[in-house]
Design an enzyme around this catalytic site. Structure first.
Site, mmCIF file in Angstrom:
data_model
loop_
_atom_site.group_PDB
_atom_site.id
_atom_site.type_symbol
_atom_site.label_atom_id
_atom_site.label_comp_id
_atom_site.label_asym_id
_atom_site.label_seq_id
_atom_site.Cartn_x
_atom_site.Cartn_y
_atom_site.Cartn_z
ATOM 1 N N ARG A 1 0.874 -1.179 0.000
ATOM 2 C CA ARG A 1 0.000 0.000 0.000
ATOM 3 C C ARG A 1 0.911 1.228 0.000
ATOM 4 N NH1 ARG A 1 -5.412 1.285 1.695
ATOM 5 N NH2 ARG A 1 -5.577 3.316 2.704
ATOM 6 N N ARG B 1 -14.228 -6.561 2.233
ATOM 7 C CA ARG B 1 -12.796 -6.535 1.938
ATOM 8 C C ARG B 1 -12.147 -7.816 2.460
ATOM 9 N NH1 ARG B 1 -9.982 -1.689 1.419
ATOM 10 N NH2 ARG B 1 -8.163 -3.042 1.148
ATOM 11 N N CYS C 1 -15.956 3.943 0.198
ATOM 12 C CA CYS C 1 -14.850 3.056 0.583
ATOM 13 C C CYS C 1 -14.300 3.365 1.969
ATOM 14 C CB CYS C 1 -13.745 3.087 -0.469
ATOM 15 S SG CYS C 1 -13.070 4.718 -0.813
ATOM 16 N N ASP D 1 -16.127 9.124 -2.636
ATOM 17 C CA ASP D 1 -14.942 8.986 -1.792
ATOM 18 C C ASP D 1 -14.649 10.362 -1.211
ATOM 19 O OD1 ASP D 1 -12.664 8.002 -0.574
ATOM 20 O OD2 ASP D 1 -11.550 7.634 -2.424
ATOM 21 N N HIS E 1 -7.029 1.153 -7.036
ATOM 22 C CA HIS E 1 -7.379 0.492 -5.770
ATOM 23 C C HIS E 1 -8.220 -0.754 -6.090
ATOM 24 C CE1 HIS E 1 -7.858 -0.146 -1.645
ATOM 25 N NE2 HIS E 1 -8.527 0.928 -1.273
#
Length: 313
Positions: free
Chosen positions: A107, A295, A267, A227, A134
């Site tokens: 990440r 997730r 998200c 987002d 992503h």
């Protein structure tokens, strides 16, 4: 001794429609076992290295918990506390990491970092987030839509806000899975079709519709999503962005223009009163908590797939 070239998951476009069909099916099966407290440990004695340059909550929690639940081990490495933070070349780190672990998740900021790491790795590398893409989040989002409403093919996903890594990943997903993306954002923050290094493909352009008015973008949409207006790495622009994005908060008016069965996703983390109205994210059409939980399940399916390939039920 030569080693086979590993397969990586750096962009949503790294897998095809059939492989996603398998992953969504496998995610459902793995989630059902999790809910029944049934042990599912196909990755015993496998190790995941998690390299973080950007802060994280859901990415670390889902990958670390997921690898443990699959029977393996997860090692957390922050670049600030390792030689990567002191200038060790990415290429050298990849050689070392991939001789000690079975799988790497990164990440970070620039997408070129995960590409360079993957190019020198003996083991699969997963993109946990970059400035450009992503894929794990959109993987979870599509799975969440399928859980609630069935096949996403032929549907409309409305994205309101910044043309960021999520939006470009949604475009890749649309081209592969056969849906349309409606985008609406303020001037200066729109889709860059010629984005340096990662231009939007012709197939992705064919799935995109852009609107100046976010209400029009949400018209008939089956999923409305957004987002934060200021992503990590862009904090210096925060005041400017807060002003530019006025009028682009997803609110009840926008949801009323969407399909009667439309879902809302985010998200996370979310800023109520900025990119989303509290009545929307906390309302009956919101599935953000299912989205966040998923997730865990989709990444377990992904890690299993990257290491073991397709498995029978």
């Amino acid at each position: 001794m030569s080693h086979p070239t590993p397969r990586h998951y750096l962009q949503f476009s790294d897998l095809d429609r059939e492989e996603y069909a398998y992953l969504f099916h496998r995610s459902s099966l793995i989630k059902a076992r999790f809910k029944r407290y049934e042990m599912h440990q196909p990755l015993v004695d496998r190790t995941l290295a998690m390299i973080f340059e950007k802060h994280s909550t859901r990415t670390r929690l889902s990958f670390e918990a997921g690898m443990h639940q699959l029977g393996g081990a997860a090692i957390y490495i922050n670049t600030r506390d390792s030689q990567l933070g002191r200038g060790e070349p990415i290429e050298d780190a990849a050689q070392v990491f991939s001789r000690m672990v079975d799988l790497v998740m990164i990440r970070t900021y620039g997408h070129d970092i995960v590409e360079r790491f993957a190019a020198h790795s003996r083991v699969p590398v997963i993109n946990g987030l970059t400035n450009e893409f992503h894929p794990c989040q959109v993987l979870a989002d599509v799975f969440t839509y399928i859980e609630h409403r069935g096949d996403i093919a032929g549907k409309i996903v409305a994205w309101v806000g910044d043309a960021n890594n999520m939006l470009y990943t949604w475009l890749q997903a649309a081209a592969i899975l056969g849906f349309t993306v409606h985008f609406s954002g303020p001037a200066g923050y729109g889709v860059d079709l010629q984005r340096a290094g990662y231009p939007v493909s012709e197939a992705e352009r064919a799935c995109l519709r852009c609107f100046d008015d976010p209400l029009q973008a949400c018209e008939g949409a089956h999923l409305v999503t957004t987002d934060v207006w200021t992503s990590m790495g862009y904090e210096a622009e925060n005041a400017q962005r807060l002003q530019a994005f006025q009028g682009f908060m997803v609110d009840t008016r926008m949801m009323a223009r969407a399909d009667a069965q439309a879902l809302f996703m985010h998200c996370l983390p979310a800023h109520r009163g900025e990119e989303v109205q509290g009545e929307v994210i906390d309302g009956p059409q919101s599935v953000v908590w299912d989205e966040a939980e998923n997730r865990l399940h989709v990444q377990k399916a992904l890690m299993e797939f990257m290491l073991l390939g397709q498995l029978p039920d």
